[in-house]
Design a protein around this motif. Sequence first.
Motif, mmCIF file in Angstrom:
data_model
loop_
_atom_site.group_PDB
_atom_site.id
_atom_site.type_symbol
_atom_site.label_atom_id
_atom_site.label_comp_id
_atom_site.label_asym_id
_atom_site.label_seq_id
_atom_site.Cartn_x
_atom_site.Cartn_y
_atom_site.Cartn_z
ATOM 1 N N VAL A 85 0.877 -1.167 0.000
ATOM 2 C CA VAL A 85 0.000 0.000 0.000
ATOM 3 C C VAL A 85 0.912 1.215 0.000
ATOM 4 O O VAL A 85 1.733 1.381 0.906
ATOM 5 C CB VAL A 85 -0.929 0.034 1.235
ATOM 6 C CG1 VAL A 85 -1.727 1.343 1.261
ATOM 7 C CG2 VAL A 85 -1.862 -1.163 1.223
ATOM 8 N N ALA A 86 0.799 2.043 -1.033
ATOM 9 C CA ALA A 86 1.607 3.253 -1.115
ATOM 10 C C ALA A 86 0.758 4.431 -0.697
ATOM 11 O O ALA A 86 -0.337 4.629 -1.207
ATOM 12 C CB ALA A 86 2.120 3.443 -2.537
ATOM 13 N N VAL A 87 1.258 5.193 0.269
ATOM 14 C CA VAL A 87 0.530 6.372 0.712
ATOM 15 C C VAL A 87 1.159 7.599 0.047
ATOM 16 O O VAL A 87 2.322 7.911 0.269
ATOM 17 C CB VAL A 87 0.549 6.509 2.245
ATOM 18 C CG1 VAL A 87 -0.267 7.723 2.670
ATOM 19 C CG2 VAL A 87 0.012 5.245 2.903
ATOM 20 N N SER A 88 0.363 8.242 -0.822
ATOM 21 C CA SER A 88 0.829 9.444 -1.509
ATOM 22 C C SER A 88 0.619 10.640 -0.588
ATOM 23 O O SER A 88 -0.404 10.742 0.050
ATOM 24 C CB SER A 88 0.026 9.695 -2.789
ATOM 25 O OG SER A 88 -0.137 8.512 -3.522
ATOM 26 N N PRO A 89 1.585 11.549 -0.572
ATOM 27 C CA PRO A 89 1.487 12.705 0.311
ATOM 28 C C PRO A 89 0.880 13.885 -0.449
ATOM 29 O O PRO A 89 0.315 13.722 -1.530
ATOM 30 C CB PRO A 89 2.940 12.992 0.604
ATOM 31 C CG PRO A 89 3.592 12.711 -0.726
ATOM 32 C CD PRO A 89 2.818 11.592 -1.361
ATOM 33 N N VAL A 90 1.010 15.064 0.131
ATOM 34 C CA VAL A 90 0.768 16.285 -0.636
ATOM 35 C C VAL A 90 2.124 16.903 -0.895
ATOM 36 O O VAL A 90 2.953 17.011 -0.006
ATOM 37 C CB VAL A 90 -0.156 17.255 0.132
ATOM 38 C CG1 VAL A 90 -0.194 18.609 -0.552
ATOM 39 C CG2 VAL A 90 -1.551 16.659 0.218
ATOM 40 N N GLY A 91 2.331 17.279 -2.131
ATOM 41 C CA GLY A 91 3.636 17.731 -2.596
ATOM 42 C C GLY A 91 3.740 17.276 -4.031
ATOM 43 O O GLY A 91 2.753 16.812 -4.616
ATOM 44 N N CYS A 92 4.928 17.361 -4.617
ATOM 45 C CA CYS A 92 5.043 16.955 -6.022
ATOM 46 C C CYS A 92 4.685 15.489 -6.215
ATOM 47 O O CYS A 92 4.205 15.099 -7.273
ATOM 48 C CB CYS A 92 6.457 17.213 -6.532
ATOM 49 S SG CYS A 92 6.768 18.965 -6.796
ATOM 50 N N SER A 93 4.904 14.677 -5.183
ATOM 51 C CA SER A 93 4.621 13.247 -5.338
ATOM 52 C C SER A 93 3.183 12.911 -4.958
ATOM 53 O O SER A 93 2.857 11.758 -4.703
ATOM 54 C CB SER A 93 5.599 12.419 -4.515
ATOM 55 O OG SER A 93 5.689 12.922 -3.208
ATOM 56 N N VAL A 94 2.319 13.913 -4.942
ATOM 57 C CA VAL A 94 0.906 13.702 -4.641
ATOM 58 C C VAL A 94 0.271 12.678 -5.590
ATOM 59 O O VAL A 94 -0.676 11.996 -5.231
ATOM 60 C CB VAL A 94 0.153 15.058 -4.684
ATOM 61 C CG1 VAL A 94 0.174 15.657 -6.067
ATOM 62 C CG2 VAL A 94 -1.277 14.941 -4.183
ATOM 63 N N PHE A 95 0.853 12.586 -6.788
ATOM 64 C CA PHE A 95 0.308 11.646 -7.777
ATOM 65 C C PHE A 95 1.106 10.353 -7.867
ATOM 66 O O PHE A 95 1.138 9.706 -8.908
ATOM 67 C CB PHE A 95 0.222 12.307 -9.150
ATOM 68 C CG PHE A 95 -0.703 13.485 -9.158
ATOM 69 C CD1 PHE A 95 -2.025 13.348 -8.772
ATOM 70 C CD2 PHE A 95 -0.238 14.740 -9.532
ATOM 71 C CE1 PHE A 95 -2.877 14.451 -8.765
ATOM 72 C CE2 PHE A 95 -1.085 15.839 -9.521
ATOM 73 C CZ PHE A 95 -2.411 15.702 -9.140
ATOM 74 N N LEU A 96 1.725 9.978 -6.765
ATOM 75 C CA LEU A 96 2.428 8.697 -6.705
ATOM 76 C C LEU A 96 1.528 7.577 -7.233
ATOM 77 O O LEU A 96 1.961 6.648 -7.887
ATOM 78 C CB LEU A 96 2.793 8.415 -5.239
ATOM 79 C CG LEU A 96 3.722 7.257 -4.924
ATOM 80 C CD1 LEU A 96 5.153 7.621 -5.290
ATOM 81 C CD2 LEU A 96 3.653 6.899 -3.446
ATOM 82 N N TYR A 97 0.251 7.720 -6.957
ATOM 83 C CA TYR A 97 -0.700 6.656 -7.333
ATOM 84 C C TYR A 97 -0.957 6.593 -8.836
ATOM 85 O O TYR A 97 -1.601 5.675 -9.306
ATOM 86 C CB TYR A 97 -2.014 6.782 -6.559
ATOM 87 C CG TYR A 97 -2.812 8.053 -6.771
ATOM 88 C CD1 TYR A 97 -3.690 8.182 -7.836
ATOM 89 C CD2 TYR A 97 -2.695 9.113 -5.881
ATOM 90 C CE1 TYR A 97 -4.427 9.343 -8.022
ATOM 91 C CE2 TYR A 97 -3.434 10.278 -6.051
ATOM 92 C CZ TYR A 97 -4.298 10.387 -7.131
ATOM 93 O OH TYR A 97 -5.022 11.530 -7.311
ATOM 94 N N TYR A 98 -0.434 7.563 -9.596
ATOM 95 C CA TYR A 98 -0.505 7.449 -11.059
ATOM 96 C C TYR A 98 0.391 6.322 -11.572
ATOM 97 O O TYR A 98 0.195 5.826 -12.672
ATOM 98 C CB TYR A 98 0.019 8.728 -11.707
ATOM 99 C CG TYR A 98 -0.922 9.905 -11.761
ATOM 100 C CD1 TYR A 98 -2.224 9.832 -11.318
ATOM 101 C CD2 TYR A 98 -0.469 11.110 -12.305
ATOM 102 C CE1 TYR A 98 -3.052 10.929 -11.387
ATOM 103 C CE2 TYR A 98 -1.297 12.216 -12.384
ATOM 104 C CZ TYR A 98 -2.595 12.120 -11.923
ATOM 105 O OH TYR A 98 -3.407 13.208 -12.000
ATOM 106 N N TYR A 99 1.416 6.015 -10.787
ATOM 107 C CA TYR A 99 2.509 5.209 -11.333
ATOM 108 C C TYR A 99 2.592 3.788 -10.781
ATOM 109 O O TYR A 99 2.953 2.875 -11.497
ATOM 110 C CB TYR A 99 3.846 5.926 -11.076
ATOM 111 C CG TYR A 99 3.795 7.356 -11.552
ATOM 112 C CD1 TYR A 99 3.521 7.635 -12.901
ATOM 113 C CD2 TYR A 99 3.959 8.423 -10.690
ATOM 114 C CE1 TYR A 99 3.420 8.939 -13.356
ATOM 115 C CE2 TYR A 99 3.865 9.727 -11.137
ATOM 116 C CZ TYR A 99 3.591 9.986 -12.462
ATOM 117 O OH TYR A 99 3.485 11.273 -12.910
ATOM 118 N N PHE A 100 2.264 3.634 -9.481
ATOM 119 C CA PHE A 100 2.494 2.339 -8.841
ATOM 120 C C PHE A 100 1.257 1.462 -8.919
ATOM 121 O O PHE A 100 0.199 1.834 -8.409
ATOM 122 C CB PHE A 100 2.900 2.544 -7.377
ATOM 123 C CG PHE A 100 4.320 3.000 -7.228
ATOM 124 C CD1 PHE A 100 5.313 2.082 -6.892
ATOM 125 C CD2 PHE A 100 4.677 4.322 -7.453
ATOM 126 C CE1 PHE A 100 6.634 2.495 -6.770
ATOM 127 C CE2 PHE A 100 5.988 4.734 -7.331
ATOM 128 C CZ PHE A 100 6.971 3.815 -6.989
#
Lengths: 466, 476
Positions: B54-69
């Motif tokens: 389970v990847a928890v995306s933060p707020v910041g540039c990596s807010v869209f971590l969930y686009y990739y994993f």
Amino acid sequence: MALKERPKPYLLPEYCKGCGRCLDACAKDCIHLSDQINPLTGLVPVELDLTNCNACGLCMDACPEPYGLRPAHEGEIQDFELEDPAKLFGVKPSDAPEPVDMPSEVLPLPRTEPLVIKGTYASALGALLAGCRHVYGYPITPSTEGAELMAKFLPKLDGTFIQAVSEVATVNMMYGTAGAGLPTMTFTSSPGFSLMLEGVSYMIGAELPGVFVDVMRGGPGLGNIAPEQSDIKLACHGLGHGNTQAITLAPSTPQEMLDLTMLAFELSFKYRNPVILLGDGYLGQMTGKVQLPETMIKPGIPKWAVYGDAMHRKNVITSIFLTESDLEAHNVHLNAKYEAMQVEARAESFLCDDAEVVLIACNTPARTAKGAVQELRHQGIKAGLFRPITLWPFPVEDLKAAIQGAQRIVVVEASAGQLEDEIRLALSKAGVHQFPEIESVRRMGGVLPQQSEIMTRVLGRKEVLA
Amino acid sequence: MSKASVFYDKFERHSHGEGLKGHATHYCPGCGHGLAHKYLAEAIDELGIQDRTVAVSPVGCSVFLYYYFDVGNTQAAHGRAPVVALGHKFANPESVVVSYQGDGDLASIGLAETVATAQLGAPITVIFINNAIYGMTGGQMAPTTLMGQTSSTSPSGRNEYNGQPLKMAELIAGLDGPVYVERVALYDAKQRIKAKKAIHKAMKLQMEGRGYSFIEVLAECPTHLKMNPEDTEKWVKECMEPVYPLGVKKDLTVDPWFKRNAPCFKGEKILSLAGATSEHPERHCKGFPTHLAPNDISLKLAGSGGDGAQTAAMLIARAAISEGFDATHIPSYGPESRGGTSYADVHVAEDEVLNPGSPDPQVLIAFNAPSLAKFGPTVRKGGFVIYDSSVVTDAPVLDPSIRMFPVPFTGIATDLGKAVVKNIVALGALQAATNIFPKDTLLGAIRTALKDKCALIPLNEEAFAWGIKSVEALDK
């Protein structure tokens, strides 16, 4: 050496942003920045000349793009898309399975004698019987005993109680567990509830269930720890930023603390939305007769959960809708849910059928008002009590029926008029503009309206009516 | 290195040049995030934990971590990712949870959550991208911005009034919770290999249930440092690294410990915890004590903390409910934990207690003089006042219709060798003075309350009997 077995790199120029990280990763000087702008990307990609390449692979490790420098055998598949894949495919292509609901089970519970317990304990037991095994909390009077009971019981049920670093952390732990699809709750009191509201907004946005038991106390600010109905406006109209609503339940007995906590979990999963249970300091501390139900719940895992297993890999929990039209559509969807929740409106009408004086109250003041109704009836006055059990949605149809014959309406509350505002708003939205002038018995600061004060208010106007 | 399968085959993302759609990240050229993503994806792939992650995306540039994993994804509020991660981890202890955060998220707004989660030590993996600047919001000062470094909110360079840069890896390593803390960088091949290994190790430690890991990655933000990617790498090496020294900050050898059973859903277990029983209590009442009130009796018990007023009140309520009546008990205390005022309102009703407050009780049990002085005058005409004559010498003069019962609660209890049973003496006196319930009803409630401390039952029975005797002696 293992490195020598690695394949040489391949690059599709369209996937290269030209950052140049690979340039100094290459000891053989195989990579150079192009002097041509790629017309498809508007960027300047690198160019490869693999004549001297020894396939060390360091350039591929240096490339920040997942589909950038790749082993030749992979890269040769030139499958890039010119169109936005979200538009092309609708959903992200993944071999993850399509999740299905793992339903919760209703288990029988042996019939037992009534317990004699305080309101917070009743609520905690209700949560356990509703299948909640994950409770997070931060100590705050007068709600803490609920959390304390959970801290004592949950380890014995292999459940989880974590005392969080703050209410902010609490609500976000709930967000995580709710995101995993499991029932979760907290006990808090007014100042703590204020702190949780950011998270409540996120939970509503991400459509996550969770139960907040707010044992309301005197405010504003630190206020005091005595009972006040201080958070009705927060629960009904102030759940953090954005278009937020949640079913708000107002118990008035320890029994209801249990029953409505169980109902809160059910509704919370039914609508994928938090549910707020507003108690007051008196009710939290009050000991009374509590009959346990005949069934309990073993929760399942809903199909939308991010549980952390193969079945649910596909899912995303988020409240982000970057495109305006998407976010508007999401809000339309939320509004439809709020509309559907209207059927959950609940109320108790006590002796309202022929009532000329209708008292309106919830929580502990409703009990005091019930005492007053009985006393008024003894004195020959046709009094009744209307008690909203849901404050949002407000049971306006029941209210309309209850005040049909009313010549007077008296709102009894331990706040500066927060309940009255709900009544006025509900009547106004329902198009009811003709109703008796609303009178009030209000106390604040931790003082509850007394039966004698209700009597004085009602009897003091008797002559005027006659 | 091949593209790890943990990445989606095609990325969901907003427009960033037509040709890049579906296969390029939203990150700027030269950004460190892409590399950290790649190493994380590789670690997940190598460890075979894609389904459990389970990847928890933060707020910041990596807010869209969930686009990739292509893993379970949850997007968290700003700064709250580590506690969201905990919520996931405890919901499913088998899941492998990554909290991926930037410096504003982790070291500023989420500092409390960051430190508390690290100290809690539950096995999650935190990947901290430190690029010394706020990226997504547009180049503002971060807690990790270097002294003298300009940003849009430190336009003349960070100075002493902005405080010093925060060294998170050292701070986290100083806690007892984490098992593994390392700071890595991405600026050259050697550092990249170390970064990759560190992320792999952090995931593995979690997978094995050994504990919490924290990997700080010194990352490049060419856009907001206003440099080209090559110069940014150089800047990280020459300017950041001296402030944020690389290396392992903490590495404990810990046996796997995070093992949690599946939660129990056995009804009997919950009932037993709640003290619920299916045994019908014996009933002794022939009916509601209407000689006191037609259907609702109001009592108040008042004293100091430690007098046992609340316990006595609770016993009255339990006794009433064991007889099939309704009852309520509301305690109220002064702000002190001990020794302050302690009042209890009790109602006993035939059907339902309508109003649980006792502003004008029919029965007052007062454990001291101030309580008697305060509540004596509130007692209804024809009511009962039972008070501790050991401590009250001057009883106030009340309405003549009110019956007064001076009983030496403290004296009797002290003679019995345990001052704490004075509330039971009071209950005995209540029984004799009012006949609210038969003796056995109250004794039954006392015995049930002491079922885990059976040795104390005879003493309490004796105290109860002495309370009765004292009242009977008054009548003679």
